[in-house]
Design a protein around this motif. Structure first.
Motif, mmCIF file in Angstrom:
data_model
loop_
_atom_site.group_PDB
_atom_site.id
_atom_site.type_symbol
_atom_site.label_atom_id
_atom_site.label_comp_id
_atom_site.label_asym_id
_atom_site.label_seq_id
_atom_site.Cartn_x
_atom_site.Cartn_y
_atom_site.Cartn_z
ATOM 1 N N ALA A 57 1.190 16.603 113.412
ATOM 2 C CA ALA A 57 1.932 15.157 112.461
ATOM 3 C C ALA A 57 2.981 15.822 113.255
ATOM 4 C CB ALA A 57 1.774 15.655 111.543
ATOM 5 N N ALA A 58 3.699 16.706 113.203
ATOM 6 C CA ALA A 58 4.715 16.989 114.117
ATOM 7 C C ALA A 58 5.567 16.518 115.714
ATOM 8 C CB ALA A 58 5.745 17.972 113.692
ATOM 9 N N THR A 59 4.484 16.794 116.079
ATOM 10 C CA THR A 59 3.319 16.381 117.499
ATOM 11 C C THR A 59 3.854 14.939 117.903
ATOM 12 O OG1 THR A 59 2.879 18.856 118.260
ATOM 13 C CG2 THR A 59 2.455 17.091 119.518
ATOM 14 N N ILE A 60 3.204 14.479 116.382
ATOM 15 C CA ILE A 60 2.957 13.118 117.236
ATOM 16 C C ILE A 60 3.962 12.812 116.757
ATOM 17 C CG2 ILE A 60 1.760 10.559 115.635
ATOM 18 C CD1 ILE A 60 -0.480 13.135 115.323
ATOM 19 N N ILE A 75 4.566 6.640 112.002
ATOM 20 C CA ILE A 75 2.743 6.115 111.006
ATOM 21 C C ILE A 75 2.522 5.847 111.221
ATOM 22 C CG2 ILE A 75 2.883 4.714 108.761
ATOM 23 C CD1 ILE A 75 6.046 4.762 108.134
ATOM 24 N N ILE A 76 2.118 4.802 112.154
ATOM 25 C CA ILE A 76 0.559 4.400 112.799
ATOM 26 C C ILE A 76 0.266 5.394 113.981
ATOM 27 C CG2 ILE A 76 -0.100 2.350 114.548
ATOM 28 C CD1 ILE A 76 1.260 0.774 113.511
ATOM 29 N N GLY A 77 1.537 6.421 114.351
ATOM 30 C CA GLY A 77 0.318 6.908 115.551
ATOM 31 C C GLY A 77 -0.671 8.886 114.401
ATOM 32 N N VAL A 78 0.799 8.362 113.550
ATOM 33 C CA VAL A 78 -0.506 9.628 112.484
ATOM 34 C C VAL A 78 -1.139 9.445 111.850
ATOM 35 C CG1 VAL A 78 0.699 11.143 110.737
ATOM 36 C CG2 VAL A 78 2.214 11.071 112.118
ATOM 37 N N MET A 79 -1.528 8.326 111.446
ATOM 38 C CA MET A 79 -2.261 7.614 110.323
ATOM 39 C C MET A 79 -3.376 7.159 111.076
ATOM 40 S SD MET A 79 -0.779 3.766 108.752
ATOM 41 C CE MET A 79 -2.393 3.058 108.054
ATOM 42 N N ALA A 80 -3.656 7.430 112.618
ATOM 43 C CA ALA A 80 -4.433 7.362 114.055
ATOM 44 C C ALA A 80 -4.879 8.494 113.961
ATOM 45 C CB ALA A 80 -3.950 6.565 115.217
ATOM 46 N N ALA A 81 -4.275 9.891 114.240
ATOM 47 C CA ALA A 81 -5.276 10.736 114.519
ATOM 48 C C ALA A 81 -5.315 11.394 112.649
ATOM 49 C CB ALA A 81 -4.158 12.247 114.503
ATOM 50 N N MET A 82 -5.016 11.025 111.538
ATOM 51 C CA MET A 82 -5.829 11.158 110.502
ATOM 52 C C MET A 82 -7.126 10.681 110.338
ATOM 53 S SD MET A 82 -2.818 10.485 107.448
ATOM 54 C CE MET A 82 -1.699 11.790 107.166
ATOM 55 N N GLY A 83 -6.876 9.489 111.113
ATOM 56 C CA GLY A 83 -8.374 8.751 110.796
ATOM 57 C C GLY A 83 -9.363 9.161 111.337
ATOM 58 N N ARG A 107 -23.375 7.665 125.408
ATOM 59 C CA ARG A 107 -23.032 8.889 123.842
ATOM 60 C C ARG A 107 -20.928 8.846 123.750
ATOM 61 N NH1 ARG A 107 -25.353 15.103 124.834
ATOM 62 N NH2 ARG A 107 -23.623 15.552 123.430
ATOM 63 N N THR A 108 -21.046 9.260 123.594
ATOM 64 C CA THR A 108 -19.353 9.384 123.139
ATOM 65 C C THR A 108 -18.914 10.130 123.510
ATOM 66 O OG1 THR A 108 -19.322 10.500 120.980
ATOM 67 C CG2 THR A 108 -18.977 8.124 121.276
ATOM 68 N N SER A 109 -17.743 10.826 123.925
ATOM 69 C CA SER A 109 -16.790 11.534 124.655
ATOM 70 C C SER A 109 -15.571 11.846 124.125
ATOM 71 C CB SER A 109 -16.644 11.966 125.933
ATOM 72 O OG SER A 109 -16.395 10.305 126.188
ATOM 73 N N SER A 110 -15.524 11.558 122.719
ATOM 74 C CA SER A 110 -14.171 11.734 121.629
ATOM 75 C C SER A 110 -13.643 13.393 121.843
ATOM 76 C CB SER A 110 -14.764 10.891 120.583
ATOM 77 O OG SER A 110 -14.529 9.573 121.038
ATOM 78 N N ILE A 111 -12.437 13.513 121.871
ATOM 79 C CA ILE A 111 -11.952 15.051 121.668
ATOM 80 C C ILE A 111 -10.632 14.588 120.712
ATOM 81 C CG2 ILE A 111 -13.907 16.137 122.755
ATOM 82 C CD1 ILE A 111 -11.345 15.941 125.591
ATOM 83 N N GLY A 112 -10.404 15.275 120.690
ATOM 84 C CA GLY A 112 -8.708 15.707 120.357
ATOM 85 C C GLY A 112 -8.383 15.059 118.984
ATOM 86 N N LEU A 113 -6.814 15.140 118.878
ATOM 87 C CA LEU A 113 -6.351 14.470 117.923
ATOM 88 C C LEU A 113 -6.736 13.006 117.657
ATOM 89 C CD1 LEU A 113 -2.574 15.576 117.617
ATOM 90 C CD2 LEU A 113 -4.379 16.718 116.223
ATOM 91 N N ALA A 130 0.522 16.232 122.670
ATOM 92 C CA ALA A 130 1.127 15.479 122.672
ATOM 93 C C ALA A 130 1.323 14.489 123.933
ATOM 94 C CB ALA A 130 2.540 16.265 123.655
ATOM 95 N N THR A 131 0.377 15.302 124.950
ATOM 96 C CA THR A 131 -0.166 14.080 125.856
ATOM 97 C C THR A 131 -1.058 13.354 125.214
ATOM 98 O OG1 THR A 131 -0.486 15.724 127.898
ATOM 99 C CG2 THR A 131 -1.263 14.222 127.677
ATOM 100 N N ALA A 132 -1.600 13.666 124.473
ATOM 101 C CA ALA A 132 -2.789 12.403 123.496
ATOM 102 C C ALA A 132 -2.043 11.967 122.954
ATOM 103 C CB ALA A 132 -4.006 13.368 122.318
ATOM 104 N N ALA A 133 -1.013 11.997 122.264
ATOM 105 C CA ALA A 133 -0.412 11.214 121.359
ATOM 106 C C ALA A 133 0.200 10.292 122.528
ATOM 107 C CB ALA A 133 0.937 11.951 120.439
ATOM 108 N N SER A 134 1.008 10.533 123.566
ATOM 109 C CA SER A 134 1.306 10.216 124.338
ATOM 110 C C SER A 134 0.488 8.883 125.232
ATOM 111 C CB SER A 134 2.244 10.217 125.839
ATOM 112 O OG SER A 134 2.748 9.884 126.637
#
Length: 188
Positions: A57-60, A75-83, A107-113, A130-134
């Motif tokens: 969350a701090a990185t986001i 808040i939106i970024g942290v909400m997204a990663a929480m969800g 197939r989905t290829s979803s990974i990361g935060l 950090a890159t995923a958040a960016s």
């Protein structure tokens, strides 16, 4: 008489220990922590989020700030990663856990935060918090009037989740985490 004194002293010692523990549990804690000092984060967490989750969350939050996003965007970024990942940088996604496929049946290829698929970037980019958040914030910034949307709808516009209300349940927790990670940092 000695026996009564020993029992009384033992009871007093036990009561003192209980009061000391209660004092530690109920002692005031700082309301805000420096996001650059993970060692200062509370061991008991913030609204159930702790350890690696708070570090992510701090990185986001840090990435959002660097990109010019204020508290609402953070808040939106942290909400997204929480969800998407419960604030864990996981190397698997919906296909592996639930057999979820893309609308075209692939197939989905979803990974990361943020559970970003291959079209978001390389595996390395999507697995770097950090890159995923960016990547997330860059796309959020392209959504017209995202600030006027309900936060869950803004996230849905970026993430293209099947349920645009999916993220709403994380709003209070995300606000608490973002606010708690907005404390002053020590000057160096």
């Amino acid at each position: 008489m000695l026996r009564i004194a020993v029992i009384t002293a033992s009871a007093a010692l036990a009561a003192s220990a209980v009061l000391a523990v209660i004092g530690l549990i109920t002692a005031p804690r700082p309301d805000a922590f420096c996001l650059d000092e993970p060692g200062s984060f509370p061991a008991l967490g913030i609204d159930g989020w702790r350890g690696e989750q708070l570090e992510n969350a701090a990185t986001i939050v840090r990435t959002a700030r660097e990109l010019g996003f204020e508290r609402d965007g953070q808040i939106i970024g942290v909400m997204a990663a929480m969800g998407e990942s419960s604030l864990r940088n996981i190397d698997y996604g919906d296909w592996e856990t639930s057999g979820v496929t893309n609308p075209d049946g692939s197939r989905t290829s979803s990974i990361g935060l943020f559970q970003q698929q291959a079209w978001w970037g390389t595996v390395e980019q999507r697995m770097d918090p950090a890159t995923a958040a960016s990547l997330f914030f860059t796309r959020l910034g392209r959504i017209p009037d995202w600030q006027r949307m309900p936060p869950s709808h803004a996230i849905h516009s970026v993430q293209i989740n099947s349920d645009r209300e999916h993220y709403a349940r994380f709003a209070d927790d995300a606000a608490a985490v973002v606010d708690s990670l907005s404390g002053a940092c020590r000057a160096e």
